[in-house]
Design an enzyme around this catalytic site. Structure first.
Site, short mmCIF file in Angstrom:
data_model
loop_
_atom_site.label_atom_id
_atom_site.label_comp_id
_atom_site.label_asym_id
_atom_site.label_seq_id
_atom_site.Cartn_x
_atom_site.Cartn_y
_atom_site.Cartn_z
N LYS A 9 16.68 56.84 -4.02
CA LYS A 9 18.06 57.30 -3.87
C LYS A 9 18.90 56.26 -3.10
CE LYS A 9 16.68 62.17 -3.90
NZ LYS A 9 16.92 63.50 -3.29
N TYR A 49 20.87 67.22 -11.88
CA TYR A 49 20.67 68.26 -10.86
C TYR A 49 21.19 69.63 -11.31
CZ TYR A 49 19.00 64.97 -7.28
OH TYR A 49 18.27 64.07 -6.56
N ARG A 102 8.58 60.29 2.68
CA ARG A 102 9.59 61.03 3.45
C ARG A 102 9.13 61.28 4.89
NH1 ARG A 102 10.43 65.12 -1.56
NH2 ARG A 102 12.19 64.10 -2.60
N ASN A 112 16.91 62.10 1.44
CA ASN A 112 15.45 62.11 1.56
C ASN A 112 14.77 61.02 0.71
OD1 ASN A 112 15.81 63.26 -0.91
ND2 ASN A 112 14.62 65.11 -0.52
N HIS A 115 13.41 60.69 -5.30
CA HIS A 115 13.28 61.88 -6.15
C HIS A 115 12.10 61.64 -7.10
CE1 HIS A 115 14.23 65.03 -9.07
NE2 HIS A 115 13.92 64.12 -9.98
N GLU A 126 13.80 64.09 -17.64
CA GLU A 126 14.45 63.10 -16.77
C GLU A 126 14.27 61.68 -17.32
OE1 GLU A 126 12.86 64.18 -12.90
OE2 GLU A 126 14.08 65.99 -12.85
P1 CMP Z 1 15.33 66.16 -4.96
O1 CMP Z 1 13.85 66.14 -5.06
O2 CMP Z 1 16.07 64.98 -5.44
O3 CMP Z 1 15.87 67.45 -5.74
C1 CMP Z 1 16.93 68.26 -5.29
C2 CMP Z 1 17.55 67.74 -4.04
O4 CMP Z 1 18.43 68.61 -3.39
C3 CMP Z 1 16.46 67.49 -3.04
O5 CMP Z 1 15.70 66.39 -3.42
C4 CMP Z 1 17.26 67.33 -1.75
O6 CMP Z 1 17.62 65.99 -1.51
C5 CMP Z 1 18.51 68.14 -2.06
N1 CMP Z 1 18.63 69.27 -1.15
C6 CMP Z 1 17.79 70.31 -1.04
N2 CMP Z 1 18.23 71.15 -0.06
C7 CMP Z 1 19.36 70.61 0.44
C8 CMP Z 1 20.29 70.99 1.46
N3 CMP Z 1 20.12 72.13 2.16
N4 CMP Z 1 21.33 70.19 1.70
C9 CMP Z 1 21.53 69.05 0.99
N5 CMP Z 1 20.69 68.63 0.00
C10 CMP Z 1 19.62 69.40 -0.26
#
Ligand code: CMP
Length: 143
Positions: A9, A49, A102, A112, A115, A126
């Site tokens: 990311k 998403y 992470r 984070n 993905h 994807e």
């Molecule tokens: P990812 O695995 O990319 O898939 C969905 C993403 O939503 C997840 O990683 C997080 O980065 C994001 N996400 C989940 N919960 C929250 C939150 N409370 N606030 C902001 N982003 C979130």
């Protein structure tokens, strides 16, 4: 052979973690078969998403993922979908174990770092979304 979609990311790219992350998957024994440094459009982010569209953080998520370049990748190997998720660690960095990506580098659930597809169905979807021309490479790697 199983394949999965992984994406470093914008925070991972900005923090110069790209080399380390690629190295972890290489050293584990997985094979990189597709890679694309790209700036995601809002449309692509919303599609990727889509399952989170009704979540309160959706707007923030789309804004963040489109904020800078990401490294979209396809990795191949036995059980790569599950194993790469284990190597990434829990979505919430505070709950991610040390030794995971992470767990070692993340603090925030939004930023984070990486993905990864969570199932064979997501991986298929994807990979098609980010590599629509099927521009991945098929090759043999020495062990
Ligand atoms: P990812 O695995 O990319 O898939 C969905 C993403 O939503 C997840 O990683 C997080 O980065 C994001 N996400 C989940 N919960 C929250 C939150 N409370 N606030 C902001 N982003 C979130």
């Amino acid at each position: 052979m199983e394949q999965t979609f992984l994406m470093i990311k914008p925070d991972g790219v900005q923090r110069n973690l790209t080399g380390d992350i690629i190295s972890r998957f290489e050293r584990k024994g997985f094979k990189l078969v597709g890679a694309k440094l790209m700036q995601i459009s809002t449309e692509l982010a919303k599609t990727h998403y889509g399952e989170h569209a009704d979540k309160p953080f959706f707007g923030e998520l789309v804004e963040f993922i489109t904020s800078g370049p990401v490294l979209a990748m396809v990795w191949e190997g036995e059980h790569v979908i599950t194993t790469s998720r284990t190597m990434m660690g829990d979505t919430k960095p505070l709950e991610a174990a040390p030794g995971t990506i992470r767990g070692d580098y993340g603090i925030s659930v939004g930023k984070n770092i990486i993905h990864g597809s969570d199932s064979a169905e997501s991986a298929e979807k994807e990979m098609k979304l980010f590599f629509p021309e099927d521009d991945t490479v098929s090759y043999t790697k020495q062990d």
